[in-house]
Structures are given as C-alpha cells and as structure tokens.
Scaffold this motif. Structure first.
Motif, PDB file in Angstrom:
ATOM      1  N   UNK A 164       1.234  -1.730  -0.256  1.00 33.35           N
ATOM      2  CA  UNK A 164      -0.041  -0.456  -0.403  1.00 33.35           C
ATOM      3  C   UNK A 164       0.424   1.231   0.340  1.00 33.35           C
ATOM      4  N   UNK A 165       2.405   1.151  -0.659  1.00 34.02           N
ATOM      5  CA  UNK A 165       2.835   2.157   0.187  1.00 34.02           C
ATOM      6  C   UNK A 165       4.006   2.044  -1.346  1.00 34.02           C
ATOM      7  N   UNK A 166       3.419   3.321  -2.652  1.00 37.16           N
ATOM      8  CA  UNK A 166       4.270   3.806  -3.339  1.00 37.16           C
ATOM      9  C   UNK A 166       6.058   3.396  -3.552  1.00 37.16           C
ATOM     10  N   UNK A 167       6.276   3.689  -2.055  1.00 35.21           N
ATOM     11  CA  UNK A 167       8.201   3.862  -2.431  1.00 35.21           C
ATOM     12  C   UNK A 167       8.496   2.172  -1.797  1.00 35.21           C
ATOM     13  N   UNK A 168       7.417   1.368  -1.772  1.00 31.21           N
ATOM     14  CA  UNK A 168       7.735  -0.114  -1.164  1.00 31.21           C
ATOM     15  C   UNK A 168       7.300  -1.160  -1.600  1.00 31.21           C
TER      16      UNK A 168
END
Length: 312
Positions: A164-168
């Motif tokens: 749910x995190x764009x960076x991960x």
C-alpha cells in the motif's frame, strides 16, 4: 591328392552394398518427422505473430473488424500516453532491482552448496522449489498477504503494508522474483563444479585470500555461466506479469508504482479493448528485449572469459 573344382555357377555371389535411398526420399522422411514441430511453430507462433503485427497498425476492439490506422498507435504510445512511460520506468526499475539481487543470491547459495559434503541434494531441491511455485497466482497472493497491512512484514518490522506504499510496493514484487533464485542457482552450481581445483591450489600457494580467489579465479571461470543467467533472467524480468498483477490486485497501484509494462499491455488489450494498441506495445517490447540482448552480447566480449579461447 586330387582337388575338386567348384563350378563357376556354384560360387557364392559377392555381397552387394546396400542401396542408398534417393536424396528426395530422405528429405521427405525428415520432413515427416519434423512436421509436428513445424506445424506447431507455424500455427502457435509465427501466424499469431503475423496477425499481431498487422493488428498493431489497426484500431481493433475485439468486437468490430479492425480498421487500418497506420502508425497512429505508435505515435499515441510515444507522445500522448503518460501511463505508458510510467510503465516503462517501472519495468526498467524492476529489472535493475530484481535481476542483480537474484543473481547475487543465487551465486551465494551455490557457493555455499558447493562446499557442503552432506545434504547437498536436499538443500539443492529445497532452494530450487520456489522457482517451481513462485510463478503461480496462489503464491503471489500469499506474498501479497505477507506484505499487506497486518501481515508478517508489518508484524516483524512495524513498517506497515508495503503493497500500500508507492515507495515499497515495487520492492515487494521484486523480492518475489529474487525468492525464485533456484534455477540460476542450479546453473551456477553446475558451473562451479567445472572449475579445476588446481586453480584454487595455485592461487592459495601464491598467498591469495578467499576473496582474491573469488575475484581472480571463480568470477572469470564462471563468467560464461554468469552471462547466460544474466541474459535469461533479464529477458524474463522484462516480461514480469503475475507477481505485479497479484500484489496490486490487477490495478498497478498504489499510484501506478507496480504498473509494469505487461500489466499495462493487458489493461489496454483486455480491459479497455484496445487490442491494436496492445499489439503495438507487444512489438515494441519485443524490439526492446532484442536490443537489450544484443547489447549484452556485445559487451560480453570485454568481461566473459572462455578458457578454450584463452582470451576475453
């Protein structure tokens, strides 16, 4: 003593050499045996490729006859579609992350297995198993649950749900590919077993440390195998679909961070029914993979060592 002469008609005739079949008849037999493969390659590969190439120059929605539009799909792809370029960047980022990590882990495990004297067969099978299971949708869904909110990673490290995190999110997809290091590991292990032990003994006599032996003996002698794995895994990485589709629930999110090239191609072709556009994307991907492969072969002359040739 008298001898009895054998009549000429009673002498055995000399054995005649077997007659060789005419060339045309031999070629006909060869084509009979090759016909299943030729038929399969034509019907399942060449013909669909030709149809796809034609559709890439048309406007086709799967329900109406295709309409010829020339280069419009390609022009739209390169100049009018920002999501297309996001999918390109996402795919290249994925390849840069996943391929080196997978090959490094595969080589490390192969080196560890080479030195084992007991249980090598068991561990080799255990490490190879993810390569058989990792491409399935069920494993990808399990992977999504592991990296989701309240999943194993969140409970252990408290970092929240990676998917749910764009960076991960893309890193979670890449780790699923890295986990499937069994196939390159087996190839590395086979290559390591072909390196003569005398080379390591000579390096040890010269005072080389284990790290120096790895850099000066293992890497050069293993470079053809490393090159083979690099080409194979790079081609596969450019075509990644199932892990990204499952982890992002088929949407490429969050914020298109897992929108890899093949997922966007699927979205254009089967969700939006723009099959002509999707066909154009497929041919661009084919050309790009061909170019990348050619570059790898070209650059291999400077770092791949073949012992039989004695040069690099």
């Amino acid at each position: 003593m008298t001898t009895t002469a054998i009549p000429p008609e009673a002498k055995p005739a000399p054995a005649s050499a077997p007659k060789r079949r005419p060339k045309r008849e031999r070629e006909g037999a060869a084509w009979v045996f090759l016909s299943p493969w030729v038929l399969g390659a034509t019907v399942l590969t060449l013909l669909p490729m030709a149809v796809s190439l034609y559709l890439s120059f048309t406007d086709y929605d799967l329900f109406n006859p295709p309409k010829w539009v020339g280069l419009r799909n390609y022009v739209q792809m390169f100049t009018e579609d920002p999501r297309y370029w996001r999918s390109v960047v996402t795919t290249v980022t994925y390849v840069v992350i996943a391929v080196p990590l997978q090959l490094a882990l595969a080589l490390a495990v192969a080196l560890a297995l080479k030195g084992m004297k007991r249980g090598k067969g068991f561990y080799r099978s255990a490490f190879y198993a993810p390569s058989l299971l990792g491409a399935s949708m069920s494993i990808a869904l399990v992977w999504r649950a592991v990296f989701n909110d309240g999943g194993t990673v969140d409970n252990l490290f408290g970092t929240g749900g990676w998917v749910n995190k764009p960076g991960y999110a893309l890193l979670a997809v890449a780790l699923l590919t890295v986990w499937q290091f069994g196939a390159p590991m087996v190839i590395f292990l086979a290559g390591l077993q072909q390196i003569p032990a005398e080379l390591y003994e000579a390096a040890a006599v010269d005072g080389a440390s284990k790290w120096r032996q790895f850099l000066s003996v293992t890497v050069p002698m293993l470079s053809p195998v490393l090159f083979f794995n690099l080409v194979l895994q790079t081609i596969q990485a450019f075509q990644v679909f199932t892990p990204a589709f499952a982890v992002s629930a088929g949407k490429g999110g969050p914020a298109d961070s897992t929108l890899v090239y093949t997922m966007y191609l699927y979205d254009r072709g089967f969700v939006a029914s723009h099959m002509g556009y999707a066909s154009a994307m497929a041919w661009v991907l084919l050309v790009v993979i061909g170019i990348v492969t050619a570059v790898l072969f070209r650059t291999s002359r400077s770092w791949v060592f073949y012992a039989s040739e004695g040069d690099r």
